[in-house]
Write an enzyme that holds these catalytic residues in place. Structure first.
Site, PDB file in Angstrom:
ATOM      1  NE  ARG A  16      71.888 -19.392  12.040  1.00  0.00           N
ATOM      2  CZ  ARG A  16      72.335 -20.664  12.870  1.00  0.00           C
ATOM      3  NH1 ARG A  16      72.703 -20.847  13.902  1.00  0.00           N
ATOM      4  NH2 ARG A  16      72.390 -21.692  12.559  1.00  0.00           N
ATOM      5  CD  GLU A  17      75.575 -15.273   5.943  1.00  0.00           C
ATOM      6  OE1 GLU A  17      74.306 -14.276   6.380  1.00  0.00           O
ATOM      7  OE2 GLU A  17      76.034 -15.434   4.557  1.00  0.00           O
ATOM      8  CB  CYS A 525      69.434 -16.207  15.851  1.00  0.00           C
ATOM      9  SG  CYS A 525      71.042 -15.342  14.470  1.00  0.00           S
ATOM     10  CG  ASP A 608      56.775 -25.227  31.251  1.00  0.00           C
ATOM     11  OD1 ASP A 608      56.734 -25.275  32.868  1.00  0.00           O
ATOM     12  OD2 ASP A 608      57.666 -25.830  31.069  1.00  0.00           O
ATOM     13  CB  CYS A 652      60.886 -18.020  34.152  1.00  0.00           C
ATOM     14  SG  CYS A 652      60.998 -18.530  31.933  1.00  0.00           S
ATOM     15  CG  HIS A 703      68.576 -16.776  34.271  1.00  0.00           C
ATOM     16  ND1 HIS A 703      67.473 -16.597  35.376  1.00  0.00           N
ATOM     17  CD2 HIS A 703      68.078 -17.849  33.206  1.00  0.00           C
ATOM     18  CE1 HIS A 703      66.536 -17.665  34.447  1.00  0.00           C
ATOM     19  NE2 HIS A 703      67.186 -17.446  33.104  1.00  0.00           N
ATOM     20  CB  CYS A 735      63.918 -21.248  35.655  1.00  0.00           C
ATOM     21  SG  CYS A 735      63.412 -21.702  33.538  1.00  0.00           S
TER      22      CYS A 735
HETATM   23  N1  GLN Z   1      60.258 -27.018  31.573  1.00  0.00           N
HETATM   24  C1  GLN Z   1      60.861 -25.840  30.889  1.00  0.00           C
HETATM   25  C2  GLN Z   1      62.160 -26.296  31.365  1.00  0.00           C
HETATM   26  O1  GLN Z   1      62.491 -26.641  31.724  1.00  0.00           O
HETATM   27  C3  GLN Z   1      60.658 -24.218  31.126  1.00  0.00           C
HETATM   28  C4  GLN Z   1      61.277 -23.903  30.623  1.00  0.00           C
HETATM   29  C5  GLN Z   1      61.110 -21.917  30.818  1.00  0.00           C
HETATM   30  O2  GLN Z   1      60.552 -21.766  31.576  1.00  0.00           O
HETATM   31  N2  GLN Z   1      61.415 -21.349  30.283  1.00  0.00           N
HETATM   32  O3  GLN Z   1      63.568 -26.382  30.594  1.00  0.00           O
HETATM   33 ZN    ZN Z   2      61.479 -20.633  32.935  1.00  0.00          ZN
END
Ligand code: GLN
Ligand code: ZN
Length: 768
Positions: A16-17, A525, A608, A652, A703, A735
């Site tokens: 991973r340089e 990565c 999930d 998500c 996010h 999420c």
């Molecule tokens: N349960 C996971 C979390 O809360 C769900 C993550 C996801 O949906 N990518 O991190």
């Molecule tokens: Zn999610």
């Protein structure tokens, strides 16, 4: 002579340089010139390594500091106006601003371009943006420069370009912007200029990637392809263009591809065997076939004898000068070098191949075509032995697992009663108010958590103190949720660095690599686990910590598991049985975990499936088959519980409309999803379809570091309530919270609970 070729090589470097160099540059720790030097070193190492493995022609120009689609946009001068670019060429800072946005408070800040998945891979590309009055001009000679670099090393190099039609199809127009094909005449002159320069620099072959040839295409596409390649081939008549399509069969686009006036066509023969059957006996005389027989999407060694069975008849038909051997696609999607897997025993190693080893296989196959199988007799014999051993090995074939998977019947796919009858039982068991509040699973992964987990992993911290530490984290998370007033609690996932890896490490049949990194986007990565054999769960995986969480509170705690489709989608999957079979085995293992959680007293379990949608095949015609086995796997995993146990799932992303009926078939009691950014737009579809069970459209965009105020979330909840009946509506974030800080999460979640309470009052008052 048959050329051993490649379509592209991982750019991250075996260690991973590239990540290290690029991130140092972002931190201000490297000058632009230093970054270029480091990048050139990686390219050189990659080329020499491929040459040493026996490749006749290496690819060049496929290297990228961030992403090759972004590189193409930059080559064409397609820099959106918000970056304020006016110079002759695109400098590094503009380039990275396009990729990652520009920070700065207020005026200086510029958002990044959009990023999305590259076909059905886990690689993400930067989506080209087209503005009204979009103009193109040559703004980067990167591919020409890299060709010269390879030439200077004495290598036969084949420059790689992302072709004009795929480039336009992958881009998006801003509002009122142009339609993609109307831009073709704008981009072609730049491509022509690049081809002329490559020719002048001494290139003989140029690979032009047109992966969109494997998709369901609009009607105008055929004409666009024809027009584009007529012009490009006229530009440089003595330059050989190789059009490369991969990831999918050409099918109805095969005739379009065959009619292109180009010198070569690459076929992905791991996914498009039917294409080959259809063109046998009628390959136009001018055409060289590049045969993608080495799978560029997995970590398995190629069955060389089987590959030769495909290659030899074509060789007999066309002659060596018109056959190239190649991987199915760029090796970008495989880890770099198996030799760095020091912990792997020799037997497992003999079944596997990373990018470097795959290049070696390509070379072996080309030698076998030219010199006959005897010429590489030893290699073929050893390969056959390894293949046989793998097919029979008790390490990966478990008759009990196969038997159990073979015995799956309708009963295993069904809850006892339908949702409408389960719901009242669950609501009574869980004691839920209207608009119940919950979270999606993870809580902030503090540096303390990461450090402690790493210390335990390295053996510096024993099991007992580590487990005590985890329990301490759970204490805190549970206490916070109780104080804040959540209705269904979670334990917070402090023990998981990754939702797939955590379970993969505990399941039999999975293998973790030490250095099997592949690029996900930019410098990021991932190290997907490898599913190498029949999957089984030797013991419970999450029961202890989850039931500990439940022991701390009278409110219901929701168990948290990763679903079978996501486990498969985010791993390297074995190639010796259908994906559906592998998913079914994983599903059975998860099912046992779900049942054990229930037996331990958990009254809600979340399975999930964030990767459910991205597993969809590229072609519409193949989707039903996928959706059928994916639904089956989810139902196997989730339907072993009593009717009063509530099954949640989470996905998500917000593009559900197409597959809403399939999501309903999962028969989950509650689904939480991303919705806050789209301001609940997706709910229209839920309302129209009359989604049968409960929905938690996210009201907090995790996010973003922003803390949403109460009013804003209340407003989102009220909007949602117009689409989903009150009895079936949940309130939760978009999420998991693991990437956020406690300073953000604490106030945001307090606001969320407040918003739910206010909305509850208001909606109940309205009802009266
Ligand atoms: N349960 C996971 C979390 O809360 C769900 C993550 C996801 O949906 N990518 O991190
Ligand atoms: Zn999610």
């Amino acid at each position: 002579m048959t050329l051993a070729t490649n379509l592209g090589f991982p750019r991250i470097g075996a260690r991973r340089e590239l990540k290290e160099a690029v991130e140092a540059y972002w931190r201000g720790g490297l000058e632009p010139a230093e970054l270029e030097i480091r990048a050139a070193e990686i390219r050189k190492r990659n080329w020499l390594l491929q040459r040493d493995e026996g490749l006749d022609q290496v690819s060049c120009g496929d290297f990228s500091l961030y992403d090759h689609v972004l590189d193409t946009a930059v080559m064409l001068g397609a820099v959106p106006s918000r970056y304020g670019w006016k110079a002759e060429t695109v400098d590094l800072d503009t380039y990275f601003a396009m990729a990652r946005g520009r920070a700065g408070n207020g005026r200086g800040a510029v958002p990044a371009m959009e990023m999305t998945k590259w076909f059905d891979t886990n690689y993400h590309f930067i989506v080209p943006e087209f503005e009204p009055d979009q103009r193109f001009r040559l703004a980067s000679t990167k591919v020409v420069d890299e060709f010269a670099e390879a030439r200077a090393l004495g290598l036969d190099a084949r420059p790689v370009l992302l072709g004009p039609v795929s480039f336009l199809l992958l881009g998006k127009s801003v509002e009122n912007g142009p339609r993609p094909f109307s831009l073709l005449d704008g981009v072609l002159p730049v491509y022509e200029e690049v081809l002329r320069r490559l020719r002048a620099a001494g290139a003989r072959w140029v690979q032009v990637d047109e992966p969109c040839l494997g998709l369901d295409l609009p009607d105008e596409a055929g004409a666009a392809y024809g027009r584009a390649y007529r012009r490009l081939s006229e530009t440089a008549p003595d330059l050989n263009l190789l059009v490369a399509s991969y990831f999918s069969e050409l099918r109805e686009n095969l005739e379009t591809a065959l009619a292109l006036p180009v010198a070569g066509l690459h076929l992905d023969l791991t996914r498009g065997r039917e294409d080959l059957r259809r063109i046998r006996g009628r390959v136009p005389d001018h055409l060289t076939l590049s045969m993608g027989v080495v799978d560029g999407r997995n970590v398995w060694r190629t069955d060389l004898a089987a590959a030769l069975e495909i290659l030899e008849p074509v060789m007999d038909e066309l002659g060596g000068g018109r056959v190239m051997v190649a991987p199915s696609c760029s090796l970008l999607h495989t880890p770099v070098d198996l030799d760095l897997e020091k912990d792997l025993d020799s037997e497992l190693r003999s079944w596997m191949a990373f990018a470097r080893q795959k290049v070696g296989e390509v070379a072996t196959l080309a030698r076998a075509l030219d010199g006959g199988r005897e010429a590489v007799g030893d290699v073929l014999a050893e390969n056959a032995r390894a293949m046989e051993a793998r097919a029979a090995s008790e390490r990966i074939h478990d008759p009990r697992v196969k038997e159990r998977a073979g015995a799956v019947d309708e009963d295993l796919l069904r809850r006892a009663r339908p949702y409408t009858e389960r719901a009242p039982l669950q609501h009574a068991a869980l004691g839920l108010p209207p608009l119940p509040t919950t979270t999606v699973g993870s809580f902030p992964q503090t540096s303390e958590i990461r450090r402690t987990r790493a210390a335990h992993r390295r053996g510096e911290l024993g099991d007992e103190p580590y487990e005590a530490f985890l329990r301490g984290q759970v204490d805190e998370v549970v206490r916070f949720q109780e104080e804040t007033g959540f209705d269904v609690l979670v334990h917070g996932e402090p023990e998981r660095s990754d939702m797939v890896e955590y379970f993969a490490e505990q399941l039999h049949g999975f293998l973790a690599t030490t250095n099997g990194w592949v690029q996900s986007y930019g410098s990021r990565c991932v190290k997907p686990p490898v599913i190498l054999g029949d999957v089984r769960r030797p013991q419970p995986m999450s029961v202890e910590l989850t039931s500990y969480a439940q022991s701390l509170t009278d409110r219901p705690v929701k168990g948290m598991l990763t679903g079978p489709v996501t486990m498969v989608q985010w791993s390297f999957v074995r190639d010796d049985q259908p994906r559906s079979e592998t998913a079914r085995q994983v599903a059975l293992a998860i099912r046992d975990e779900v049942c054990d959680l229930e037996a331990a007293g958990l009254r809600a379990v979340q399975v999930d499936e964030p990767a459910f949608r991205e597993g969809m095949p590229l072609r519409r015609a193949d989707r039903d088959v996928y959706l059928r086995w994916a639904v089956e796997a989810f139902r196997i995993a989730s339907s072993g519980v009593r009717d009063d146990t509530q099954i949640h799932t989470h996905m998500c992303y917000s593009e559900f409309n197409e597959i809403l009926d399939t999501i309903a078939e999962l028969d989950a009691d509650v689904i939480s999803l991303e919705a806050s950014r789209s301001r609940m737009e997706l709910l229209g579809a839920f309302a129209q379809f009359e989604y049968p069970s409960e929905v938690g459209p996210g009201v907090y965009d995790i996010h973003s570091p922003r803390i949403p105020p109460v009013d804003e979330m209340e407003d989102l909840i009220l909007r949602a309530a117009r689409a989903v009946p009150l009895e079936r509506l949940w309130v939760n974030p978009d999420c998991g919270l693991k990437t956020r800080k406690w300073e953000e999460v604490r106030p945001a979640l307090r606001n969320l609970v407040k918003a739910a309470r206010r909305a509850r009052k208001r909606l109940e008052a309205e009802k009266m």
